[in-house]
Design a protein around this motif. Structure first.
Motif, PDB file in Angstrom:
ATOM      1  N   THR A 271       0.845  -1.149   0.018  1.00 26.39           N
ATOM      2  CA  THR A 271       0.139   0.168   0.104  1.00 26.39           C
ATOM      3  C   THR A 271       0.847   1.146  -0.202  1.00 26.39           C
ATOM      4  O   THR A 271       2.137   1.206  -0.177  1.00 26.39           O
ATOM      5  N   VAL A 280       3.993   3.202  -3.907  1.00 25.82           N
ATOM      6  CA  VAL A 280       3.661   1.979  -3.046  1.00 25.82           C
ATOM      7  C   VAL A 280       4.758   1.427  -2.535  1.00 25.82           C
ATOM      8  O   VAL A 280       5.807   1.111  -3.525  1.00 25.82           O
ATOM      9  N   ALA A 324      -3.812  -5.221   2.395  1.00 32.03           N
ATOM     10  CA  ALA A 324      -4.061  -3.922   2.618  1.00 32.03           C
ATOM     11  C   ALA A 324      -5.485  -3.555   2.163  1.00 32.03           C
ATOM     12  O   ALA A 324      -5.806  -4.016   1.309  1.00 32.03           O
ATOM     13  N   ASN A 334      -5.405   3.602   3.132  1.00 32.73           N
ATOM     14  CA  ASN A 334      -5.159   2.340   3.364  1.00 32.73           C
ATOM     15  C   ASN A 334      -4.193   2.088   4.583  1.00 32.73           C
ATOM     16  O   ASN A 334      -3.234   2.753   4.962  1.00 32.73           O
ATOM     17  N   VAL A 336      -2.515  -1.672   6.581  1.00 29.23           N
ATOM     18  CA  VAL A 336      -1.933  -2.763   6.511  1.00 29.23           C
ATOM     19  C   VAL A 336      -2.656  -3.799   7.520  1.00 29.23           C
ATOM     20  O   VAL A 336      -2.264  -3.290   8.913  1.00 29.23           O
ATOM     21  N   GLY A 361      -1.060   6.579  -4.295  1.00 25.66           N
ATOM     22  CA  GLY A 361      -1.451   5.179  -4.492  1.00 25.66           C
ATOM     23  C   GLY A 361      -0.743   4.775  -5.715  1.00 25.66           C
ATOM     24  O   GLY A 361      -0.132   5.230  -6.312  1.00 25.66           O
ATOM     25  N   ARG A 362      -1.343   3.416  -6.080  1.00 27.50           N
ATOM     26  CA  ARG A 362      -0.952   2.969  -7.348  1.00 27.50           C
ATOM     27  C   ARG A 362      -0.985   3.566  -8.371  1.00 27.50           C
ATOM     28  O   ARG A 362      -2.133   4.152  -8.352  1.00 27.50           O
TER      29      ARG A 362
END
Length: 362
Positions: A271, A280, A324, A334, A336, A361-362
């Motif tokens: 995450t 990430v 996540a 987010n 974990v 984020g991604r």
């Protein structure tokens, strides 16, 4: 803690291996403790069923709920379990779901497109104790389990993650590698939900079991999303810090910076990165060294190839599920999640979440 043979993953995996048949920490690239600023562990409602060697993944919530949920699948508590429970971070509650078709522990779990022409995302439960080849999928839309094409190689205590399919295939696939079958395995294979078929991949550089896995951006010099195989124990039952990344585009494995703290039975998830880093990161939590379960938490930054030391777990724990997904109310971004596991000589019902600050984020 009693002697090493009572640590579940090591003892039970060794027994399985015997029935059919100290690692050095690499500290290069370790960021300073100051990188810990801004992260904290949240204690959340306990699992209804305490267990270790449990599989976890984030997937759409079961019918009647919305958003993403954390699933805890199978595991061990005085025997293998078929128990399946989901945690809804919005309501901060657990739900009991239909049982697995067969009780098993040391299995893998991953979310990917449903097979058999079904729409939506399903939760896959793969392999497990006894070198199972079973592959089941839970469809949250109808709250029921189905079965699909079995693993080519039965295995337990392996790594699994969903990621883009390898070159020559399209969509999202489920990757499986390492573990224990009739021996400690290095082999890898990938399941394509569209074709319901398994494809053999290049093996890990060496056999490993009780390793962790997740998908995250590829390491320096590569692009796209890779699947990471993290830590574990080798075929001499020595805990290792080896980390390898599988690139679906090149269909090959490459070694990256080793775990600063070698361990097996660790949770791995990806995450947003901790403070001072963008993108990430890969998070590793808990696990066990040669003698005991540990409270260690570290993250790997694929863009720089560096490891960061994170706040320790509130108490040592290993052989738990990790995933996540969005944090519970009161936190943003987010988290974990680390669910269940082994601590204080037995199965745990603990659920904790590491809350990184919001990053890209991604």
């Amino acid at each position: 803690m009693p002697p090493i043979h009572t640590i579940p993953g090591r003892w039970r995996a060794r027994c399985a291996l015997t029935g059919v048949l100290a690692a050095v920490a690499v500290l290069c690239g370790m960021l300073p403790a100051g990188a810990r600023t801004g992260l904290n562990w949240l204690t959340l409602p306990s699992l209804p069923t305490a267990r270790y060697d449990v599989a976890s993944a984030a997937a759409p919530c079961p019918r009647g709920q919305t958003g993403s949920c954390l699933y805890a699948v199978g595991g061990y508590n005085n025997g293998n379990l078929a128990t399946v429970e989901s945690y809804n971070r919005s309501s901060n509650t657990w739900s009991l779901l239909p049982h697995l078709p067969s009780a098993r522990s040391s299995l893998g779990a991953a979310a990917a497109p449903c097979p058999d022409g079904l729409s939506g995302t399903c939760l896959y439960a793969l392999g497990g104790s006894g070198g199972s080849r079973s592959v089941n999928f839970f469809n949250p839309a109808v709250n029921s389990w189905g079965s699909t094409t079995s693993l080519t190689t039965g295995r337990a205590a392996f790594g699994t993650a969903s990621a883009p399919c390898p070159t020559g295939q399209t969509g999202t696939c489920v990757y499986v590698f390492g573990g224990i079958g009739t021996t400690v395995l290095a082999s890898a294979e990938v399941f394509n939900p569209v074709t319901r078929s398994w494809t053999t991949l290049s093996p890990l550089s060496a056999p490993r079991y009780n390793l962790g896995a997740a998908s995250a951006p590829c390491p320096p010099g590569q692009t796209g999303t890779c699947v990471y195989a993290v830590g574990g124990s080798d075929d001499n039952n020595h805990v290792v810090g080896t980390v390898e990344a599988y690139n679906p585009v090149t269909r090959s494995w490459s070694k990256v910076a080793s775990l600063p703290t070698p361990r097996e039975g660790l949770g791995v998830a990806a995450t947003g990165c901790p403070p001072g880093q963008q993108g990430v990161c890969l998070y590793t939590t808990g696990g066990a060294n040669e003698t005991d379960v540990v409270d260690t938490a570290e993250s790997y930054h694929p863009a720089s190839g560096l490891w960061t030391s994170l706040p320790s777990l509130p108490a040592p724990r290993g052989y738990a599920g990790a995933a996540a997904l969005p944090c519970p109310p009161g936190s943003t971004g987010n988290c974990v999640y680390f669910a269940g596991g082994y601590r204080d000589g037995g199965p745990a019902a603990t659920l904790e979440a590491l809350d990184p600050p919001v990053t890209t984020g991604r």
